[in-house]
Design a protein around this motif. Structure first.
Motif, PDB file in Angstrom:
ATOM      1  N   ASP A 111     -28.059 101.139 -24.962  1.00 52.38           N
ATOM      2  CA  ASP A 111     -28.805 100.328 -24.004  1.00 52.38           C
ATOM      3  C   ASP A 111     -30.262 100.750 -23.873  1.00 52.38           C
ATOM      4  OD1 ASP A 111     -26.495  98.802 -23.316  1.00 52.38           O
ATOM      5  OD2 ASP A 111     -25.817 100.461 -22.053  1.00 52.38           O
ATOM      6  N   MET A 112     -30.469 102.043 -23.610  1.00 57.15           N
ATOM      7  CA  MET A 112     -31.831 102.482 -23.360  1.00 57.15           C
ATOM      8  C   MET A 112     -31.948 103.997 -23.469  1.00 57.15           C
ATOM      9  SD  MET A 112     -32.078 101.718 -19.272  1.00 57.15           S
ATOM     10  CE  MET A 112     -33.859 101.926 -19.341  1.00 57.15           C
ATOM     11  N   GLY A 113     -33.187 104.493 -23.423  1.00 62.36           N
ATOM     12  CA  GLY A 113     -33.376 105.925 -23.516  1.00 62.36           C
ATOM     13  C   GLY A 113     -34.778 106.345 -23.129  1.00 62.36           C
ATOM     14  N   VAL A 114     -34.971 107.649 -23.070  1.00 66.58           N
ATOM     15  CA  VAL A 114     -36.304 108.239 -22.961  1.00 66.58           C
ATOM     16  C   VAL A 114     -36.531 108.939 -24.302  1.00 66.58           C
ATOM     17  CG1 VAL A 114     -37.825 109.794 -21.709  1.00 66.58           C
ATOM     18  CG2 VAL A 114     -36.016 108.578 -20.479  1.00 66.58           C
ATOM     19  N   ILE A 115     -37.529 108.461 -25.052  1.00 67.83           N
ATOM     20  CA  ILE A 115     -37.687 108.859 -26.448  1.00 67.83           C
ATOM     21  C   ILE A 115     -39.118 109.334 -26.698  1.00 67.83           C
ATOM     22  CG2 ILE A 115     -37.489 108.102 -28.848  1.00 67.83           C
ATOM     23  CD1 ILE A 115     -34.840 107.934 -27.458  1.00 67.83           C
ATOM     24  N   SER A 127     -20.473  89.168 -11.611  1.00 69.25           N
ATOM     25  CA  SER A 127     -20.898  89.474 -12.968  1.00 69.25           C
ATOM     26  C   SER A 127     -22.145  90.345 -12.960  1.00 69.25           C
ATOM     27  CB  SER A 127     -21.162  88.177 -13.748  1.00 69.25           C
ATOM     28  OG  SER A 127     -22.249  87.482 -13.187  1.00 69.25           O
ATOM     29  N   VAL A 128     -23.073  90.054 -12.005  1.00 67.95           N
ATOM     30  CA  VAL A 128     -24.281  90.853 -11.906  1.00 67.95           C
ATOM     31  C   VAL A 128     -23.955  92.257 -11.424  1.00 67.95           C
ATOM     32  CG1 VAL A 128     -26.481  91.093 -10.710  1.00 67.95           C
ATOM     33  CG2 VAL A 128     -25.768  88.859 -11.560  1.00 67.95           C
ATOM     34  N   SER A 129     -23.019  92.356 -10.478  1.00 70.36           N
ATOM     35  CA  SER A 129     -22.696  93.661  -9.901  1.00 70.36           C
ATOM     36  C   SER A 129     -22.017  94.575 -10.908  1.00 70.36           C
ATOM     37  CB  SER A 129     -21.794  93.482  -8.679  1.00 70.36           C
ATOM     38  OG  SER A 129     -20.527  92.996  -9.067  1.00 70.36           O
ATOM     39  N   GLU A 130     -21.585  94.026 -12.033  1.00 69.39           N
ATOM     40  CA  GLU A 130     -20.883  94.835 -13.024  1.00 69.39           C
ATOM     41  C   GLU A 130     -21.793  95.293 -14.159  1.00 69.39           C
ATOM     42  OE1 GLU A 130     -17.641  92.398 -14.270  1.00 69.39           O
ATOM     43  OE2 GLU A 130     -16.596  92.543 -12.364  1.00 69.39           O
ATOM     44  N   ILE A 131     -23.099  95.172 -13.992  1.00 68.61           N
ATOM     45  CA  ILE A 131     -24.028  95.630 -15.028  1.00 68.61           C
ATOM     46  C   ILE A 131     -24.028  97.155 -15.052  1.00 68.61           C
ATOM     47  CG2 ILE A 131     -26.433  95.731 -15.776  1.00 68.61           C
ATOM     48  CD1 ILE A 131     -26.843  92.978 -14.554  1.00 68.61           C
ATOM     49  N   LYS A 132     -23.549  97.708 -16.152  1.00 70.47           N
ATOM     50  CA  LYS A 132     -23.535  99.152 -16.337  1.00 70.47           C
ATOM     51  C   LYS A 132     -24.232  99.472 -17.655  1.00 70.47           C
ATOM     52  CE  LYS A 132     -19.307 100.096 -13.720  1.00 70.47           C
ATOM     53  NZ  LYS A 132     -17.971 100.758 -13.732  1.00 70.47           N
ATOM     54  N   LEU A 133     -25.213 100.344 -17.590  1.00 66.70           N
ATOM     55  CA  LEU A 133     -26.000 100.668 -18.771  1.00 66.70           C
ATOM     56  C   LEU A 133     -25.999 102.173 -19.027  1.00 66.70           C
ATOM     57  CD1 LEU A 133     -29.095  98.376 -18.125  1.00 66.70           C
ATOM     58  CD2 LEU A 133     -27.106  97.872 -19.537  1.00 66.70           C
ATOM     59  N   ARG A 134     -26.141 102.512 -20.305  1.00 61.19           N
ATOM     60  CA  ARG A 134     -26.210 103.923 -20.704  1.00 61.19           C
ATOM     61  C   ARG A 134     -27.648 104.259 -21.116  1.00 61.19           C
ATOM     62  NH1 ARG A 134     -21.833 105.012 -25.202  1.00 61.19           N
ATOM     63  NH2 ARG A 134     -22.963 103.284 -26.180  1.00 61.19           N
ATOM     64  N   LEU A 135     -28.179 105.305 -20.505  1.00 58.62           N
ATOM     65  CA  LEU A 135     -29.522 105.779 -20.820  1.00 58.62           C
ATOM     66  C   LEU A 135     -29.390 107.158 -21.462  1.00 58.62           C
ATOM     67  CD1 LEU A 135     -32.619 105.726 -18.431  1.00 58.62           C
ATOM     68  CD2 LEU A 135     -32.185 107.591 -20.009  1.00 58.62           C
ATOM     69  N   ALA A 136     -29.877 107.297 -22.683  1.00 57.29           N
ATOM     70  CA  ALA A 136     -29.680 108.541 -23.428  1.00 57.29           C
ATOM     71  C   ALA A 136     -31.006 109.225 -23.738  1.00 57.29           C
ATOM     72  CB  ALA A 136     -28.933 108.248 -24.731  1.00 57.29           C
ATOM     73  N   HIS A 137     -30.945 110.540 -23.873  1.00 52.08           N
ATOM     74  CA  HIS A 137     -32.071 111.304 -24.415  1.00 52.08           C
ATOM     75  C   HIS A 137     -31.518 112.538 -25.105  1.00 52.08           C
ATOM     76  CE1 HIS A 137     -31.931 114.360 -21.214  1.00 52.08           C
ATOM     77  NE2 HIS A 137     -31.881 113.381 -20.321  1.00 52.08           N
ATOM     78  N   VAL A 138     -32.378 113.280 -25.802  1.00 58.13           N
ATOM     79  CA  VAL A 138     -31.883 114.354 -26.667  1.00 58.13           C
ATOM     80  C   VAL A 138     -32.114 115.752 -26.115  1.00 58.13           C
ATOM     81  CG1 VAL A 138     -32.206 112.919 -28.717  1.00 58.13           C
ATOM     82  CG2 VAL A 138     -34.009 114.524 -28.032  1.00 58.13           C
ATOM     83  N   VAL A 139     -32.691 115.853 -24.917  1.00 55.92           N
ATOM     84  CA  VAL A 139     -33.001 117.171 -24.370  1.00 55.92           C
ATOM     85  C   VAL A 139     -32.082 117.503 -23.199  1.00 55.92           C
ATOM     86  CG1 VAL A 139     -35.363 117.289 -25.202  1.00 55.92           C
ATOM     87  CG2 VAL A 139     -34.885 116.105 -23.080  1.00 55.92           C
ATOM     88  N   ASN A 140     -32.265 118.699 -22.636  1.00 54.99           N
ATOM     89  CA  ASN A 140     -31.335 119.125 -21.591  1.00 54.99           C
ATOM     90  C   ASN A 140     -31.798 118.694 -20.200  1.00 54.99           C
ATOM     91  OD1 ASN A 140     -33.257 121.079 -20.686  1.00 54.99           O
ATOM     92  ND2 ASN A 140     -32.478 122.568 -22.165  1.00 54.99           N
ATOM     93  N   GLU A 141     -30.987 119.047 -19.218  1.00 51.91           N
ATOM     94  CA  GLU A 141     -31.216 118.575 -17.855  1.00 51.91           C
ATOM     95  C   GLU A 141     -32.408 119.238 -17.172  1.00 51.91           C
ATOM     96  OE1 GLU A 141     -28.376 119.420 -19.221  1.00 51.91           O
ATOM     97  OE2 GLU A 141     -26.713 118.152 -18.568  1.00 51.91           O
ATOM     98  N   LYS A 142     -33.002 120.260 -17.783  1.00 52.99           N
ATOM     99  CA  LYS A 142     -34.181 120.906 -17.215  1.00 52.99           C
ATOM    100  C   LYS A 142     -35.468 120.254 -17.700  1.00 52.99           C
ATOM    101  CE  LYS A 142     -32.063 125.489 -16.755  1.00 52.99           C
ATOM    102  NZ  LYS A 142     -32.175 126.923 -17.155  1.00 52.99           N
ATOM    103  N   ASP A 143     -35.353 119.397 -18.693  1.00 50.87           N
ATOM    104  CA  ASP A 143     -36.526 118.818 -19.337  1.00 50.87           C
ATOM    105  C   ASP A 143     -37.108 117.672 -18.515  1.00 50.87           C
ATOM    106  OD1 ASP A 143     -37.775 118.914 -22.316  1.00 50.87           O
ATOM    107  OD2 ASP A 143     -37.861 116.882 -21.512  1.00 50.87           O
TER     108      ASP A 143
END
Length: 331
Positions: A86-90, A23-39
């Motif tokens: 789940d989470m982000g850089v904001i 159950s622990v090994s199946e922890i999958k989280l999404r981390l989102a932000h609004v800028v591009n990959e160069k930021d």
């Protein structure tokens, strides 16, 4: 009989342990932000992902969603409150719509340099405000970096506040930014960053304010000819997550998240500092005209902002100013 019972008990314990590990090994989280990959946000996100996955031996997997594919920053924060994101850089600015007092960090000309900002963010005031986010169902993990903000526009050089008069300047949807640029004399247009990009391209707004890394990574030199190095506000960014999701994690994973977030934040700060001079030179090479404004005139113009917010930010502003006085006296 005892031997049989021992074998069965051992088998049961092994099954339960395996189930828990699975159950622990199946922890999958999404981390989102609004800028591009160069930021620099993406730099922080990638570093956090690498550190967490390494520290947990793959028990946690983090998938990164850049470019606002999961929504703008307000949408992401609302999703975190509900537990659907789940989470982000904001950016700190939008976070202040949920916890108003965290906007204290973005009062104009509060910090003279990045080191002062880091000392406050990583100190008692910063930690207390991260903890306070739990009141609004968010979990603040660490302060990464957006950086010192500067003004760009498509019309003319900005050397004094008078040069801003009549210019339509996009700011974040945050009262401190709105009041700061009203005090400076600009025609203030609050809007989300995704909308601002379109408005800049279409010419429906004249300019915006952001750190060098944003101006560079989003190629604002294509629509903005003039860059004024006002460094009027230091803007943190938060590595932040849903309090509901955070509480669902095992305690050892929670600790790893907090430690890795701080490490990722410090890494992003370092990278941003090292890159800023190079990125500024490239902006000049791309044709932007850079001006060094009269900062004394800008500081004088925004005194009314402090008059308005000194009571609202109360103890936090006093504690920050006291800490800054001590830092400056020790130099």
């Amino acid at each position: 009989m005892r031997k049989v019972l021992f074998v069965l008990l051992t088998a049961c314990l092994l099954f339960v342990s395996s189930a828990l590990f699975a159950s622990v090994s199946e922890i999958k989280l999404r981390l989102a932000h609004v800028v591009n990959e160069k930021d620099i946000f993406h730099v922080a996100a990638v570093k956090f992902k690498e550190l967490v996955e390494e520290r947990t031996n793959g028990r946690v997997q983090i998938d990164i969603y850049p470019n606002a594919v999961l929504g703008d920053e307000r949408t992401l924060l609302e999703g975190m409150q509900l537990g659907t994101i789940d989470m982000g850089v904001i950016t700190n600015g939008p976070v202040a719509n949920f916890l108003p007092e965290i906007a204290v960090f973005e009062l104009p000309f509060l910090f003279a340099n990045a080191q002062e900002a880091y000392a406050v963010l990583d100190g008692p005031v910063g930690k207390d405000l991260l903890k306070s986010l739990e009141k609004v169902n968010l979990k603040g993990l660490a302060y990464a970096e957006r950086g010192f903000r500067n003004i760009t526009n498509s019309k003319r050089p900005v050397r004094t506040p008078a040069d801003l008069k009549g210019l339509k300047i996009r700011v974040m949807e945050n009262p401190v930014y709105i009041d700061t640029f009203k005090a400076l004399g600009a025609n203030v247009i609050p809007m989300a960053w995704t909308e601002a990009l379109t408005a800049l391209q279409q010419g429906t707004i004249d300019g915006q304010e952001n750190p060098i890394v944003v101006i560079h990574s989003f190629k604002l030199y294509e629509t903005q000819k003039y860059l004024s190095l006002t460094r009027h506000t230091y803007a943190p960014a938060l590595i932040i997550m849903s309090l509901k999701v955070f509480k669902s994690l095992p305690s050892d994973i929670q600790k790893i998240f907090e430690e890795c977030a701080q490490q990722a934040a410090e890494y992003a700060r370092k990278v941003n500092g090292e890159n800023e001079e190079r990125l500024l030179k490239e902006l000049i090479d791309f044709g932007m005209q850079v001006t060094q404004p009269d900062l004394n005139a800008f500081r004088e113009a925004v005194k009314s902002v402090y008059d308005k917010y000194s009571a609202r930010f109360g103890k936090y502003l006093k504690e920050i100013q006291k800490q800054l006085e001590e830092l400056r006296s020790n130099k």
